[in-house]
Design an enzyme around this catalytic site. Structure first.
Site, PDB file in Angstrom:
ATOM      1  N   THR A 148       0.862  -1.123   0.108  1.00  0.00           N
ATOM      2  CA  THR A 148      -0.108  -0.168   0.005  1.00  0.00           C
ATOM      3  C   THR A 148       0.853   1.186   0.034  1.00  0.00           C
ATOM      4  O   THR A 148       1.333   1.511  -1.193  1.00  0.00           O
ATOM      5  CB  THR A 148      -0.905  -0.007   1.163  1.00  0.00           C
ATOM      6  OG1 THR A 148      -0.509  -0.181   2.409  1.00  0.00           O
ATOM      7  CG2 THR A 148      -2.012  -1.063   1.019  1.00  0.00           C
ATOM      8  N   LYS A 170       3.669  -7.027   3.837  1.00  0.00           N
ATOM      9  CA  LYS A 170       3.765  -5.393   3.720  1.00  0.00           C
ATOM     10  C   LYS A 170       3.107  -5.182   4.998  1.00  0.00           C
ATOM     11  O   LYS A 170       2.566  -5.569   5.668  1.00  0.00           O
ATOM     12  CB  LYS A 170       2.285  -5.196   2.579  1.00  0.00           C
ATOM     13  CG  LYS A 170       0.982  -5.583   2.975  1.00  0.00           C
ATOM     14  CD  LYS A 170       0.169  -4.717   3.854  1.00  0.00           C
ATOM     15  CE  LYS A 170       0.175  -3.433   3.365  1.00  0.00           C
ATOM     16  NZ  LYS A 170      -0.859  -2.448   4.212  1.00  0.00           N
ATOM     17  N   THR A 181      -2.028  -3.231  10.455  1.00  0.00           N
ATOM     18  CA  THR A 181      -2.345  -3.454   9.133  1.00  0.00           C
ATOM     19  C   THR A 181      -0.830  -3.831   8.407  1.00  0.00           C
ATOM     20  O   THR A 181      -0.083  -3.349   7.863  1.00  0.00           O
ATOM     21  CB  THR A 181      -2.482  -2.012   8.104  1.00  0.00           C
ATOM     22  OG1 THR A 181      -3.695  -1.459   8.594  1.00  0.00           O
ATOM     23  CG2 THR A 181      -2.624  -2.458   6.717  1.00  0.00           C
ATOM     24  N   GLU A 260       5.622   4.447   7.743  1.00  0.00           N
ATOM     25  CA  GLU A 260       5.456   5.789   7.270  1.00  0.00           C
ATOM     26  C   GLU A 260       6.157   6.766   8.017  1.00  0.00           C
ATOM     27  O   GLU A 260       6.113   7.200   9.228  1.00  0.00           O
ATOM     28  CB  GLU A 260       4.037   5.887   7.447  1.00  0.00           C
ATOM     29  CG  GLU A 260       3.080   5.171   6.349  1.00  0.00           C
ATOM     30  CD  GLU A 260       1.774   4.910   6.617  1.00  0.00           C
ATOM     31  OE1 GLU A 260       1.218   5.669   7.726  1.00  0.00           O
ATOM     32  OE2 GLU A 260       1.038   4.704   5.892  1.00  0.00           O
ATOM     33  N   ASN A 383      -0.817  10.777   6.374  1.00  0.00           N
ATOM     34  CA  ASN A 383      -1.949  10.235   7.235  1.00  0.00           C
ATOM     35  C   ASN A 383      -3.137  11.499   7.104  1.00  0.00           C
ATOM     36  O   ASN A 383      -4.059  11.031   7.700  1.00  0.00           O
ATOM     37  CB  ASN A 383      -2.038   9.602   8.379  1.00  0.00           C
ATOM     38  CG  ASN A 383      -1.216   8.263   8.306  1.00  0.00           C
ATOM     39  OD1 ASN A 383      -1.590   7.350   7.488  1.00  0.00           O
ATOM     40  ND2 ASN A 383       0.235   8.119   8.711  1.00  0.00           N
TER      41      ASN A 383
END
Lengths: 387, 387
Positions: A148, A170, A181, A260, A383
């Site tokens: 993603t 991932k 996630t 991230e 985000n």
């Protein structure tokens, strides 16, 4: 080639059209269509996505057998209700039809945004195309198809004395114990009974994936699946368990590195707790504390914030017996700062990988690890808007 | 004039030299040096700062009596060990000497950075000067003297039918239930027995200060103290409790408005929980979730993240019966998005104050409020370097 490293497994990835340009689907399958032993570890979130509900039901009904896993990225098929459940069923059925297998043995994963129905008009036509592309060499394409916001594909292989174990994963946001996630798929040719395989995978996940805490957020879709076809016969069980741990650890570190907005990866060790469970709670409280995370971003060895986070974790904590070390250099003992080599600490804090040890002073032998990620502007940029 | 609004209380603030330029000390006292009824609510962090240890001991030993509170900002006197305890004692003794009162009745607070000893060479000389400056008009200076990264002083007054209640507070980071880095001082001329006063203050703090969650971090120094001199006689108890609640609520909203890096203040209401306690847990989990907080910063009505946060809170949660509303407009029901006026929601999300309601679908009557703050670059800038 990771997920296809072990004999008997093939894979493929492609761009179906869920995302604009990048790969967004993957298929992993046994090379003869026969079901093999399959175990999974899934999210503990109660707002659980339809594909996770489906996989749990499939594995329970089949007694732990699977022959294929079809995955899409770009859309989590979560917050999608009855339509989402029907879409997950349809993905499983399409994969089963394309491969000529029983849909009872076709598992499904989705990852991406929450709350939007899957674009089945692009997903369903892609599945037979993926089935035709299945190959040994397709492992890397598959690893790209599950990403993603990840920047790079995450793959790992361990060759044991009698078996091969490969995997791909991932994940870079919405990651906290437990799992969040992240998706990971492992395959092996070792012959391991289902119960032992489940125990080994659960244990490895607890000590690797579940120690990674990007942002304290637990996702709706977390899935780790391990397929074992048994062709290489029974392995040495300790060697096999170590291999599963190693592949999971390598994938975990790759995820941490790709977190991230990450500029620092912090290997945090909590010791001196009343129990391992209390140490895990303290480690989680420290790794999720935004003031602590901001200080990591600023390369600031602000030990007081670490103790404040440990002290508010609700576990046994004694400042008088506590200590904090950065990069092996003790900076605080007994709840106060001690003389230390500031230049050496400052140098260590400039590293991308920071080593941190906190003794919570409870006098016990409880310890735990957490991999923490700093909080910088990159995370917010990633985000603050959905698309 | 807030903290000096009630007859019988005086205050002063000054720049002692802990900070470079801004006010950094405050003194609150009774105008005749006599001790009055005093109750406090303190941090629950186990890494507790010496001034909090001292105040708890003083109030226990005196049976809930105090005549003065001396406060410094810029340094929390936390993570300072035995020297910190001696420094807190010395501040109390210096205030007692300057005011001609028993040191048993002189309370102490500190707020600011953790882990550095107090600069007693500038603090001790400032205390007699503060004592000389004490006046009715000094309340506003005192309110400035307790600030750290706050941008504005926080003050509130309620005039009851028979009594006056005034208060001041500081706090804008390291704020989470319970309390975190916040200090608040209230004074009144109402005559209320110690036990009732303690109960009323605890209840008001639970429903106001303890619903504010800037960053999930619980501080080492949180202190709320209420002094009551009784000059106005016994109040109507319900009216008095309401007044304490109102002053605490006003101070809470002022703190939320001044939160570090804040661009959005979110009034979050959780309903449909199995109990109020479960609703509070869900509200806290949502308000502390960095993905949720980033979406607030981005004015993004990403309801899926709210449900994912509620679903991972460890409380009874049923997606099928859940709902989410932004600004009174339902956007999700039964765990899926429903048709709604997107333009109206988008307009609401542009406000600085966002109203959010999450029904967790457990079918109970449990509800709770949290005041959440968005996570934007300003917070990181404020917290990534110490000085």
């Amino acid at each position: 080639m990771s997920v296809t490293a072990a004999p008997g497994f093939v894979a493929a990835g492609c761009h179906a059209g869920i995302k604009r340009r990048k790969h967004d689907m993957a298929l992993i399958a046994t090379d003869d269509g026969r079901p093999v032993t399959a175990v999974g570890v899934f999210t503990q979130n109660r707002f659980v996505a339809p594909p996770v509900v489906l996989d749990r039901a499939r594995l329970a009904a089949s007694g732990g057998k699977a022959a294929a896993i079809v995955v899409n990225s770009g859309n989590a098929n979560a917050g999608t209700g009855a339509k989402g459940m029907a879409d997950a069923e349809a993905m499983s059925a399409a994969a089963a039809e394309a491969l000529g297998i029983d849909k009872a043995h076709a598992l499904v994963s989705s990852t991406g945004i929450i709350g939007t129905p899957l674009p089945m008009d692009v997903i369903l036509p892609a599945i037979p195309k993926l089935a035709k592309k299945l190959s040994k060499a397709g492992g890397h394409d598959a690893a790209k198809g599950i990403l993603t916001t990840d920047h790079v594909a995450k793959e790992a292989v361990v060759k044991g004395s009698t078996f091969t174990l490969g995997g791909m994963a991932k994940g870079c946001g919405m990651i906290a114990p437990n799992m969040a996630t992240m998706l990971a798929y492992l395959t092996t040719d070792a012959d391991v009974p289902r119960d032992a395989l489940q125990r080994i995978l659960r244990d490895a996940a607890d000590h690797t994936f579940n120690t990674l805490n990007v942002d304290g957020a637990t996702s709706t879709n977390d899935t780790v699946i391990l397929l074992a076809n048994g062709r290489a016969g029974a392995p040495n069980m300790q060697e096999f368990a170590d291999a599963v741990h190693r592949v999971c650890e390598e994938l975990t570190l790759q995820m941490a590195h790709d977190a991230e907005g990450m500029t620092k990866m912090v290997m945090l060790r909590v010791t001196g707790a009343a129990s391992d469970a209390e140490a895990r709670i303290a480690a989680k409280n420290i790794a999720e504390n935004n003031l602590v995370k901001c200080s990591w971003y600023g390369s600031d060895p602000y030990w007081g914030r670490l103790l404040a986070a440990a002290g508010s974790a609700g576990i046994a904590f004694e400042a008088e017996a506590s200590s904090v070390a950065y990069g092996g250099i003790a900076v605080s003992r007994g709840g106060i700062e001690i003389d230390h080599d500031r230049a050496a600490v400052a140098t260590h804090m400039k590293n991308e990988k920071i080593e941190l040890e906190v003794d919570v002073g409870a006098g016990g032998t409880g310890s735990a690890r957490a991999i923490g990620i700093d909080l910088g502007p990159g995370y917010i940029k990633e985000n603050s808007v959905t698309s």
